[in-house]
Scaffold this active site. Structure first.
Site, PDB file in Angstrom:
ATOM      1  N   PHE A 125       0.850  -1.197   0.000  1.00  0.00           N
ATOM      2  CA  PHE A 125       0.000   0.000   0.000  1.00  0.00           C
ATOM      3  C   PHE A 125       0.889   1.252   0.000  1.00  0.00           C
ATOM      4  CE2 PHE A 125      -3.138   2.754   2.375  1.00  0.00           C
ATOM      5  CZ  PHE A 125      -4.158   2.666   1.448  1.00  0.00           C
ATOM      6  N   ASP A 204       0.826  -5.646   7.549  1.00  0.00           N
ATOM      7  CA  ASP A 204      -0.299  -4.719   7.539  1.00  0.00           C
ATOM      8  C   ASP A 204      -1.541  -5.559   7.225  1.00  0.00           C
ATOM      9  OD1 ASP A 204      -2.302  -2.873   6.968  1.00  0.00           O
ATOM     10  OD2 ASP A 204      -0.882  -1.406   6.168  1.00  0.00           O
ATOM     11  N   TYR A 229     -12.007   0.034   9.942  1.00  0.00           N
ATOM     12  CA  TYR A 229     -13.185   0.599   9.251  1.00  0.00           C
ATOM     13  C   TYR A 229     -13.512  -0.139   7.958  1.00  0.00           C
ATOM     14  CZ  TYR A 229      -9.371   3.421   7.189  1.00  0.00           C
ATOM     15  OH  TYR A 229      -8.199   3.839   6.632  1.00  0.00           O
ATOM     16  N   LYS A 230     -12.723  -1.165   7.620  1.00  0.00           N
ATOM     17  CA  LYS A 230     -13.001  -1.916   6.392  1.00  0.00           C
ATOM     18  C   LYS A 230     -13.881  -3.127   6.755  1.00  0.00           C
ATOM     19  CE  LYS A 230      -8.991   0.097   4.254  1.00  0.00           C
ATOM     20  NZ  LYS A 230      -7.544   0.066   4.068  1.00  0.00           N
ATOM     21  N   ARG A 384     -12.349  -2.576  -8.194  1.00  0.00           N
ATOM     22  CA  ARG A 384     -12.301  -3.600  -7.140  1.00  0.00           C
ATOM     23  C   ARG A 384     -13.720  -3.905  -6.678  1.00  0.00           C
ATOM     24  NH1 ARG A 384      -8.483  -1.831  -2.383  1.00  0.00           N
ATOM     25  NH2 ARG A 384     -10.165  -0.311  -2.180  1.00  0.00           N
TER      26      ARG A 384
HETATM   27  C1  LIG Z   1      -6.782   1.102   4.466  1.00  0.00           C
HETATM   28  C2  LIG Z   1      -5.333   0.838   4.655  1.00  0.00           C
HETATM   29  C3  LIG Z   1      -4.564   1.650   5.494  1.00  0.00           C
HETATM   30  C4  LIG Z   1      -5.210   2.810   6.189  1.00  0.00           C
HETATM   31  O1  LIG Z   1      -4.301   3.674   6.762  1.00  0.00           O
HETATM   32  P1  LIG Z   1      -4.801   4.838   7.728  1.00  0.00           P
HETATM   33  O2  LIG Z   1      -3.539   5.359   8.279  1.00  0.00           O
HETATM   34  O3  LIG Z   1      -5.691   4.208   8.761  1.00  0.00           O
HETATM   35  O4  LIG Z   1      -5.548   5.820   6.905  1.00  0.00           O
HETATM   36  C5  LIG Z   1      -3.233   1.326   5.663  1.00  0.00           C
HETATM   37  N1  LIG Z   1      -2.678   0.259   5.043  1.00  0.00           N
HETATM   38  C6  LIG Z   1      -3.389  -0.535   4.213  1.00  0.00           C
HETATM   39  C7  LIG Z   1      -2.761  -1.723   3.582  1.00  0.00           C
HETATM   40  C8  LIG Z   1      -4.736  -0.257   3.989  1.00  0.00           C
HETATM   41  O5  LIG Z   1      -5.450  -1.040   3.177  1.00  0.00           O
END
Ligand SMILES: *Cc1c(COP(=O)(O)O)cnc(C)c1O
Length: 424
Positions: A125, A204, A229-230, A384
């Site tokens: 990411f 992660d 939140y996902k 997606r």
């Molecule tokens: C959604 C997501 C994040 C979110 O990061 P925030 O700091 O909470 O905004 C981080 N890493 C991955 C792989 C994600 O999918």
């Protein structure tokens, strides 16, 4: 072709998790396949927040810290620990995923002065990459970031990661489920590789937690961060979590010193003494409204059970791939997720040169009788389709694919009236 619709209807009837959909706010006229970006709202969350506002904040005011709020972090930690296969004393809930990654990566690099390499791959990411780039630029100028390339942008090259892990590697960090292709690493195998090389490992879990079965203790995981939140349905911007194994906790320090990581936050000691347990990763006063909003989603996940959730996700993703093969590949789409279910998380990516406009036409159909479909778009040409087994139905998957095919056949995506959005 009708068979596929009948098959979906049948699978919905047989679905052992079907009653869980009723625990969420589900409005009419919308097919929602974006639970991998923002999960739906549990109905119970409204009551929790309303009574928090009326009673705990509105009436009890500061007394609520002792009566309720200081217990919230511990309760949420133990629930998240159950979901990810960890001890409650290994989970801190709070802050954000990126901030938690920063704390752990900083702590990891500081604890190993002789190793200078951070290793990741091109499927990770971007925000995680920015965290590593910033750490090197601002604090660890002699370190390097090495990114192993995925040859097809779908599958990780685990052999190449293995070769790149050497005596200079301080830290290997990957997304357990990659955000674009949904590639799913074998966590135990990669942990073993990192350990053999003497490197730390940070996972992660943002696109994995609540969607695939994770057992951090059993797979001997060093450290992890994740988002709520996902697939955990914690609400927009809900606090994240971090995990550090008991064995490593003593070695990893939080670079941000503050009262909530102090041994005794309320002693008002003028000198800093780091907390010895997982609470050392705290920084500030907990965000009570957002933390409280997260709890109903965790309870629902625990009640359903991760094994059943993962099982349904596997079946739904296989059904979705069958639909894509039947209806979309002949129209010029490509599948951009692994075919092997064991190597795939809970979303499916497809590619098309017109993906951006197709996505917009799905969200804003040209007339009101057509149900809106919300997937999401990732540049340059990915759509997606996220599957959240707690509330996604097989029929929704079917109707989404039929709608995508219709947009191509009628050329509805060529409408020019889409406005630019900040979130694509
Ligand atoms: C959604 C997501 C994040 C979110 O990061 P925030 O700091 O909470 O905004 C981080 N890493 C991955 C792989 C994600 O999918």
């Amino acid at each position: 072709m009708k068979d596929l619709l009948e098959k979906g209807i049948k699978l919905d009837q047989l679905d052992e998790l079907k009653s869980f959909r009723d625990l969420f706010e589900i409005g009419p006229g919308l097919l929602y396949l974006d639970g991998n970006s923002l999960g739906r709202m549990p109905l119970k969350t409204k009551n929790t927040i309303n009574s928090l506002l009326d009673e705990e904040w509105g009436n009890r005011l500061i007394r609520s810290w002792n009566e309720k709020w200081l217990l919230l972090n511990e309760r949420l930690s133990s629930k998240i620990a159950k979901i990810v296969g960890a001890h409650a004393e290994e989970i801190f809930v709070g802050d954000t995923t990126s901030l938690n990654l920063y704390k752990l990566a900083f702590g990891s690099l500081s604890s190993q002065s002789n190793r200078k390499k951070i290793l990741t791959d091109t499927l990770n990411f971007p925000s995680d990459l920015y965290v590593f780039q910033g750490l090197i630029q601002n604090h660890f100028p002699d370190h390097v970031l090495e990114q192993v390339k995925s040859s097809d942008s779908i599958h990780a090259d685990v052999d190449a990661l293995y070769s790149a892990l050497d005596a200079d590697t301080a830290l290997l960090s990957l997304s357990h489920v990659t955000y674009k292709s949904a590639y799913l690493y074998n966590m135990e195998e990669v942990n073993g590789m990192a350990k053999d090389a003497g490197s730390h490992m940070i996972w992660d879990l943002s696109h994995a937690v609540g969607a695939v079965a994770v057992d951090l203790n059993k797979t001997k995981t060093d450290m992890a961060v994740g988002c709520t939140y996902k697939y955990l349905n914690g609400g927009p911007g809900s606090p994240a979590f971090l995990y550090v194994s008991k064995e490593l906790q003593e070695k990893i320090a939080n670079p941000i010193w503050s009262w909530f990581s102090h041994q005794q936050a309320f002693a008002f000691d003028p000198t800093y003494h780091a907390h010895e347990g997982i609470q050392k990763f705290g920084i500030s006063t907990p965000q009570i409204l957002s933390l409280a909003a997260m709890e109903a989603g965790l309870d629902i996940t625990l009640a359903a059970g991760m094994e059943k959730i993962r099982n349904k996700s596997r079946m739904q993703s296989e059904y979705l791939i069958e639909l894509i093969q039947t209806y979309l590949l002949p129209l010029g789409f490509l599948l951009a997720s692994p075919m092997d279910t064991d190597q795939r998380g809970s979303h499916i990516s497809i590619r098309h040169p017109e993906a951006y406009r197709i996505n917009r036409a799905l969200i804003e159909p040209k007339n009101q009788t057509i149900a809106a479909v919300i997937p999401d778009f990732r540049p340059p040409d990915n759509i997606r389709l996220g599957i959240t087994p707690l509330y996604t139905t097989y029929q929704e998957l079917h109707d989404t694919v039929i709608r995508i095919a219709e947009i191509i056949r009628t050329e509805e995506y060529k409408r020019s009236s889409f406005q630019d959005l900040i979130v694509p």
